[in-house]
Design a protein around this motif. Structure first.
Motif, PDB file in Angstrom:
ATOM      1  N   ILE A   1       0.732  -1.111  -0.067  1.00 45.63           N
ATOM      2  CA  ILE A   1      -0.118   0.451  -0.291  1.00 45.63           C
ATOM      3  C   ILE A   1       0.883   1.583  -0.049  1.00 45.63           C
ATOM      4  N   LYS A   2       1.989   1.457   0.449  1.00 44.49           N
ATOM      5  CA  LYS A   2       2.764   2.321   0.955  1.00 44.49           C
ATOM      6  C   LYS A   2       3.227   2.725   0.240  1.00 44.49           C
ATOM      7  N   LEU A   3       4.322   1.139  -0.964  1.00 47.80           N
ATOM      8  CA  LEU A   3       4.400   1.432  -2.463  1.00 47.80           C
ATOM      9  C   LEU A   3       3.569   2.050  -3.809  1.00 47.80           C
ATOM     10  N   ALA A   4       2.329   2.454  -3.274  1.00 46.88           N
ATOM     11  CA  ALA A   4       1.463   2.004  -4.475  1.00 46.88           C
ATOM     12  C   ALA A   4       1.165   3.466  -4.826  1.00 46.88           C
ATOM     13  N   THR A   5       1.530   4.037  -3.261  1.00 45.04           N
ATOM     14  CA  THR A   5       0.764   5.376  -2.884  1.00 45.04           C
ATOM     15  C   THR A   5       2.146   6.288  -3.450  1.00 45.04           C
ATOM     16  N   SER A   6       2.836   5.920  -3.364  1.00 46.46           N
ATOM     17  CA  SER A   6       4.339   6.678  -3.538  1.00 46.46           C
ATOM     18  C   SER A   6       4.541   6.962  -5.100  1.00 46.46           C
ATOM     19  N   LEU A   7       4.099   5.554  -5.983  1.00 49.71           N
ATOM     20  CA  LEU A   7       4.209   5.624  -7.115  1.00 49.71           C
ATOM     21  C   LEU A   7       2.750   6.586  -7.706  1.00 49.71           C
ATOM     22  N   GLY A   8       1.750   7.093  -7.180  1.00 53.39           N
ATOM     23  CA  GLY A   8       1.404   6.813  -7.805  1.00 53.39           C
ATOM     24  C   GLY A   8       0.396   6.098  -8.172  1.00 53.39           C
ATOM     25  N   ARG A   9      -1.405   6.352  -7.565  1.00 50.28           N
ATOM     26  CA  ARG A   9      -2.245   5.808  -7.343  1.00 50.28           C
ATOM     27  C   ARG A   9      -2.927   5.197  -8.560  1.00 50.28           C
ATOM     28  N   GLU A  10      -3.005   6.187  -9.470  1.00 53.88           N
ATOM     29  CA  GLU A  10      -2.913   6.710 -10.171  1.00 53.88           C
ATOM     30  C   GLU A  10      -3.206   6.128 -11.397  1.00 53.88           C
ATOM     31  N   ASP A  11      -2.138   5.547 -11.298  1.00 53.01           N
ATOM     32  CA  ASP A  11      -0.873   4.318 -12.688  1.00 53.01           C
ATOM     33  C   ASP A  11      -0.683   3.467 -11.987  1.00 53.01           C
ATOM     34  N   ALA A  12      -0.445   2.887 -10.869  1.00 56.01           N
ATOM     35  CA  ALA A  12       0.271   1.746  -9.860  1.00 56.01           C
ATOM     36  C   ALA A  12      -1.221   0.842  -8.942  1.00 56.01           C
ATOM     37  N   LEU A  13      -1.412  -0.311  -9.332  1.00 51.61           N
ATOM     38  CA  LEU A  13      -2.068  -0.907  -8.991  1.00 51.61           C
ATOM     39  C   LEU A  13      -1.766  -2.463  -7.695  1.00 51.61           C
ATOM     40  N   LEU A  14      -2.451  -2.371  -6.953  1.00 48.99           N
ATOM     41  CA  LEU A  14      -2.313  -3.005  -5.761  1.00 48.99           C
ATOM     42  C   LEU A  14      -2.688  -4.730  -6.745  1.00 48.99           C
ATOM     43  N   ALA A  15      -1.959  -5.814  -5.655  1.00 42.75           N
ATOM     44  CA  ALA A  15      -2.468  -6.991  -6.397  1.00 42.75           C
ATOM     45  C   ALA A  15      -1.694  -8.629  -5.557  1.00 42.75           C
ATOM     46  N   GLY A  16      -2.653  -9.243  -5.202  1.00 43.48           N
ATOM     47  CA  GLY A  16      -1.992 -10.076  -4.254  1.00 43.48           C
ATOM     48  C   GLY A  16      -3.255 -11.077  -3.697  1.00 43.48           C
ATOM     49  N   GLU A  17      -2.817 -11.638  -2.883  1.00 41.78           N
ATOM     50  CA  GLU A  17      -3.190 -13.138  -1.575  1.00 41.78           C
ATOM     51  C   GLU A  17      -2.716 -12.890  -1.125  1.00 41.78           C
ATOM     52  N   ARG A  18      -3.626 -13.432   0.399  1.00 39.18           N
ATOM     53  CA  ARG A  18      -3.168 -14.734   1.168  1.00 39.18           C
ATOM     54  C   ARG A  18      -4.247 -15.463   1.177  1.00 39.18           C
ATOM     55  N   ARG A  19      -3.747 -16.471   1.889  1.00 40.87           N
ATOM     56  CA  ARG A  19      -4.618 -17.724   1.540  1.00 40.87           C
ATOM     57  C   ARG A  19      -5.774 -17.484   0.434  1.00 40.87           C
ATOM     58  N   GLY A  20      -4.793 -17.353  -0.491  1.00 47.70           N
ATOM     59  CA  GLY A  20      -4.927 -18.302  -2.498  1.00 47.70           C
ATOM     60  C   GLY A  20      -6.217 -16.569  -2.405  1.00 47.70           C
TER      61      GLY A  20
END
Lengths: 243, 243
Positions: free
Chosen positions: B55-74
């Motif tokens: 979340i921190k990195l996506a925010t610093s990259l700029g949320r308009e062209d950075a997407l957050l992706a990932g899983e926990r327990r699938g």
């Protein structure tokens, strides 16, 4: 039976083994040596992690009938009575004796699983005897000692052959997962092959210290009927024979 | 070429990889998803360990062209744009975007080997492209992400098939040890078998969360030509295409 295979000691979470029968395998050489020692009439084996612990325990057991055995980098620890070569464990040397033993991988593996309901020791030498002894277990954990945290093909082939023996007995009621399925397939692909064992990481490391003859010695299948069992940090024959 | 295979991330000593080309494999699903994302035109993938870091990195990259992706327990992390299903990574969704990604095993494996000379990402999808890209390496480390420290058959089969491709190219000059030899034998014994992948620990775990279709999707061999490469914590196409 549900059978789980661990290719390295580091994969094992000792806490989850409470209701398991654990079988520990360190073909080259601790588990082969434990079988050889009991076959030669040793009264009991005491696995410990450090050389300091070994000396302390042997002293408290009484040095006249407790022997010190073990290796570091494949070689006998200085001042010890025996190394970790199973060929040294003759009736003359160990008959009637207690043996305090410390090795790089095998004795650590034994102590890591001592929370399991039962702990047995397997090698190629006593493969069918171990299969018979654990055939009624509901939950089996086959723990390969590995080599300093790395996968070891010699232990894996022994694990696969143990599962293969169990499959012959249990048929479709033997449930395995990723590692067990792989161990079975590898045992089928390779069998017990002295050249492959000699070319394994453990085999090459033994050759470097002049112990290559141990490899073929440990690669003999079903030459002993006994099952070493660990209980309260002491390994004895499960059938009580020789103790 | 000397090729070492690590069946779990925990077997890897990152420090010894300095002069190695490392290939990271997490078939189900991080490495397949990374290939899918770059194939769909994502500009770059940023692997991170924790959701907070993502979340921190996506925010610093700029949320308009950075997407957050990932899983926990699938499952997709709450509030994230994407989970870890490669089928979600379409050109409409990720084309031209930066993707910050955190998964349970795969992204950890990538970050654990980032001290290697080169770090590539392999899956069944881009197997031959990776084999071509690393064929000139003198020292190769094939790192299976595994599942929470345990051996994973899907990653192992992919590692074995990668070595098999390299063996075709290099013949007898490919040196393997215990784990590499085993991975090769397992790839020969099983090949890529959707039923086996579905019955693996990772496959069954995906089925439990309704993601079984991902298994067959990730089991397709050589459908992409691209090679993801990690450099300074950023994954992009090795050929620069699409970036």
């Amino acid at each position: 039976m549900n059978a789980t295979v661990f290719f390295t000691l580091q994969e094992v979470d000792g806490a989850v083994l409470q209701d398991h029968t654990a079988v520990v395998i360190d073909v080259l050489r601790a588990s082969s040596t434990i079988v050889a020692a009991l076959a030669a009439g040793a009264q009991a084996i005491y696995p410990v992690v450090s050389t300091e612990e070994a000396i302390k325990l042997a002293t408290s057991l009484g040095r006249e009938d407790a022997l010190l055995a073990g290796e570091r980098r494949g070689l006998k620890v200085e001042g010890f009575d025996l190394g970790n070569s199973p060929r040294e464990f003759t009736p003359e040397m160990v008959g009637g004796k207690r043996v305090v033993m410390t090795t790089t991988n095998g004795t650590r593996a034994l102590l890591a699983v001592d929370g399991a309901e039962h702990v047995l020791v397997a090698s190629f030498l006593n493969l069918s005897a171990v299969a018979a002894a654990c055939a009624d277990a509901e939950r089996l954990a086959v723990v390969c000692a590995g080599r300093e945290g790395r996968f070891s093909i010699d232990d894996t082939l022994c694990a696969g052959m143990l599962l293969s023996r169990l499959k012959e007995r249990l048929g479709g009621t033997l449930e395995v997962e990723d590692a067990g399925r792989s161990a079975l397939a590898l045992a089928e692909a390779f069998g017990v092959d002295d050249a492959l064992l000699a070319d394994s990481a453990a085999g090459r490391s033994l050759a470097e210290v002049g112990m290559l003859d141990d490899v073929a010695w440990c690669g003999r299948v079903d030459v002993e009927e006994l099952v070493p069992k660990l209980k309260e940090r002491i390994i004895q024959r499960a059938d009580g024979g020789g103790s």
